[in-house]
Design an enzyme around this catalytic site. Structure first.
Site, short mmCIF file in Angstrom:
data_model
loop_
_atom_site.label_atom_id
_atom_site.label_comp_id
_atom_site.label_asym_id
_atom_site.label_seq_id
_atom_site.Cartn_x
_atom_site.Cartn_y
_atom_site.Cartn_z
N THR A 80 0.86 -1.19 0.00
CA THR A 80 0.00 0.00 0.00
C THR A 80 0.90 1.24 0.00
O THR A 80 2.12 1.13 -0.03
CB THR A 80 -0.91 0.02 1.24
OG1 THR A 80 -0.11 0.34 2.40
CG2 THR A 80 -1.59 -1.33 1.46
N CYS A 81 0.27 2.40 0.07
CA CYS A 81 1.07 3.63 0.08
C CYS A 81 1.91 3.75 1.35
O CYS A 81 2.89 4.49 1.39
CB CYS A 81 0.18 4.86 -0.09
SG CYS A 81 -1.04 5.06 1.23
N ASN A 82 1.54 3.02 2.40
CA ASN A 82 2.23 3.14 3.67
C ASN A 82 3.12 1.95 4.03
O ASN A 82 3.85 2.01 5.02
CB ASN A 82 1.23 3.35 4.82
CG ASN A 82 0.65 4.74 4.82
OD1 ASN A 82 1.33 5.69 4.45
ND2 ASN A 82 -0.60 4.87 5.20
N ASP A 141 -7.44 3.46 10.68
CA ASP A 141 -7.77 3.50 9.25
C ASP A 141 -8.34 2.14 8.83
O ASP A 141 -7.65 1.13 8.89
CB ASP A 141 -6.53 3.82 8.43
CG ASP A 141 -6.82 3.97 6.94
OD1 ASP A 141 -7.98 3.84 6.54
OD2 ASP A 141 -5.87 4.23 6.18
N GLU A 143 -9.54 1.21 5.86
CA GLU A 143 -9.36 0.80 4.46
C GLU A 143 -8.36 -0.35 4.33
O GLU A 143 -8.43 -1.13 3.39
CB GLU A 143 -8.91 1.98 3.61
CG GLU A 143 -10.01 3.02 3.41
CD GLU A 143 -9.59 4.12 2.44
OE1 GLU A 143 -8.51 3.99 1.84
OE2 GLU A 143 -10.35 5.09 2.28
N GLN A 147 -7.63 -4.06 1.75
CA GLN A 147 -6.39 -4.32 1.03
C GLN A 147 -5.80 -5.67 1.40
O GLN A 147 -5.27 -6.39 0.55
CB GLN A 147 -5.40 -3.18 1.31
CG GLN A 147 -5.87 -1.84 0.76
CD GLN A 147 -5.11 -0.66 1.33
OE1 GLN A 147 -4.67 -0.68 2.48
NE2 GLN A 147 -4.93 0.38 0.53
N GLY A 216 -7.15 12.71 -11.17
CA GLY A 216 -7.32 11.33 -10.73
C GLY A 216 -8.65 11.16 -10.01
O GLY A 216 -8.86 11.73 -8.93
N ILE A 220 -9.49 7.32 -3.87
CA ILE A 220 -8.99 8.41 -3.03
C ILE A 220 -9.41 9.76 -3.59
O ILE A 220 -9.81 10.67 -2.85
CB ILE A 220 -7.46 8.33 -2.91
CG1 ILE A 220 -7.06 7.07 -2.13
CG2 ILE A 220 -6.89 9.57 -2.24
CD1 ILE A 220 -5.56 6.87 -2.00
#
Length: 440
Positions: A80-82, A141, A143, A147, A216, A220
């Site tokens: 993920t982004c993190n 979080d 979300e 994932q 985009g 998100i």
């Protein structure tokens, strides 16, 4: 729930007619000490480093394919982004690091310096914490649970998720749902999309009269746009998306404007605020697009970054990325902190249940083998005595089956009552009947 209740439920499930045991394959469970997690996350790395180790779908497929060729056939990857994390069974965690080295563009020496490695119960606990939002950059979080579900589902579709891992993931999903419903850990509106709105509130005056561009229109991007409309009271937003129909549909539903990607340069030039929520592998916004533009604030919500790093060198442009957004705190996060002990208690209870299930799996394997052995004995005895005997064969078979089941139930009941000696008893039964099951 007590340990004895767990044993009772387990044996009831195993030995009931038509139960799982009658169809399960006799495979010895893997040793939990060989279950590892190797990864990096936001705690010790910035977004630029994380993006170099991000794993896309094609890389994920390649890693799973190679894993199967080297007997690493029970693993899944959470990217993920993190964070980028590999979960699964291996002789050593280093085998997972080698896969990351081969299939990502990051510096592996840097990865090894910044990575965390957990094994056994510690690795299991880590997944519970990640899946419930306790390890998220923004506490609670929710979300992340989707994932995890998608990552494991994809690995399973490729034949790379075994019984242990699938059961663990399902337990984590269940616990995540319980914590969401029974605590306030995920209460309130806190997310990257919401943090972007709070940032705009603190930095921009008279925002209703500012021209906003959203590049985009994925999940998100849509969430950020909805938050801006709801909390900032503005619809002065122009949407740009590579697939224009997606932008048009969302714009029409919400009374917004949209522009084709071909007009990106001019649209950026005219904007006061730009939010970037694309997932392109390379920067979408470059320095040359903004050198002769007016002052503007750009918020990059993308991983990898979709705003070129040298844009920050322009004195009239302010760029904020996801790492800086995570510093936007509010009272909601303080409220969530108070819910952490409740969440840990729920995790502890369900993790104990999972570990107990895993411990009892080896018992189930042995008892299944014992049952097969007894079935073999009773079948042989019937065949030996059948000639000349006056009885109905179906009656004899029914009686014999009941005898076998009673013998199994007797052994299971003894193990259930003597939980502290259960391993010893099972080992003795295994030896007595010479089942051929290796318990080591």
């Amino acid at each position: 729930m007590t340990a004895s209740c767990h044993v009772y439920d387990l044996y009831t499930c195993i030995f009931a007619p038509g139960s799982l045991l009658t169809i399960m394959q006799v495979n010895q469970p893997k040793n939990i000490s060989n279950f590892h997690i190797v990864g990096i996350n936001y705690k010790k790395t910035d977004a630029a480093i994380r993006s170099s180790f991000a794993i896309n779908q094609a890389q994920y497929t390649a890693i799973l394919d190679e894993g199967k060729q080297t007997q690493l056939d029970d693993l899944f990857i959470l990217s993920t982004c993190n964070r980028t994390e590999v979960y699964g069974f291996a002789d050593t965690p280093g085998q997972f690091i080698e896969l990351i080295d081969k299939h990502t563009c990051g510096n592996i020496e840097l990865f090894q310096q910044l990575a965390y490695v957990k094994s056994g119960e510690e690795a299991v606990r880590h997944l519970y914490h990640v899946g419930t939002g306790l390890d998220s950059q923004i506490l609670g979080d929710y979300e992340i649970v989707g994932q995890i579900k998608n990552a494991a589902k994809f690995a399973k579709s490729q034949g790379c998720v075994g019984t242990f891992t699938e059961r663990l993931v399902n337990s984590v999903l269940q616990v995540s749902k319980l914590i969401k419903n029974e605590t306030a850990l995920s209460a309130g509106t806190v997310s990257v999309a919401f943090a972007a709105v709070r940032l705009l509130q603190s930095k921009v005056c008279d925002i209703a009269n500012k021209k906003i561009v959203l590049l985009g229109v994925g999940k998100i991007g849509r969430n950020t746009c909805k938050n801006m409309m709801q909390y900032l009271g503005t619809k002065n937003i122009t949407l740009i998306n590579r697939t224009i129909s997606v932008a048009e549909e969302f714009a029409n539903c919400n009374g917004l404007q949209c522009a084709p990607i071909e007009n990106l340069g001019q649209t950026l030039h005219d904007a006061d605020i730009v939010l970037v929520a694309t997932n392109a592998p390379h920067p979408t916004i470059t320095r040359s697009m903004l050198e002769h533009a007016g002052p503007k604030l750009i918020v990059d919500l993308s991983i990898p970054f979709n705003v070129a790093t040298d844009v920050k060198e322009l004195s009239h442009i302010e760029v904020v990325n996801v790492d800086e957004l995570s510093k936007v705190q509010d009272e909601t996060l303080q409220m969530r902190q108070h819910e952490v002990p409740k969440a840990l208690e729920i995790i502890g209870e369900h993790m104990d249940e999972f570990l107990y299930w895993n411990k009892m799996r080896k018992h189930a394997v042995v008892l299944k083998a014992v049952k097969d052995k007894l079935t073999e004995i009773h079948t042989r005895e019937i065949l030996q005595q059948k000639n000349g005997a006056e009885y109905k064969l179906e009656d004899m078979e029914a009686v014999s089956s009941r005898i076998i089941q009673k013998m199994i139930n007797l052994m299971a009941g003894t193990v259930r009552k003597e939980t502290e000696k259960s391993d010893l008893y099972i080992s003795m039964i295994n030896d007595i009947f010479d089942t051929g099951v290796n318990q080591e």
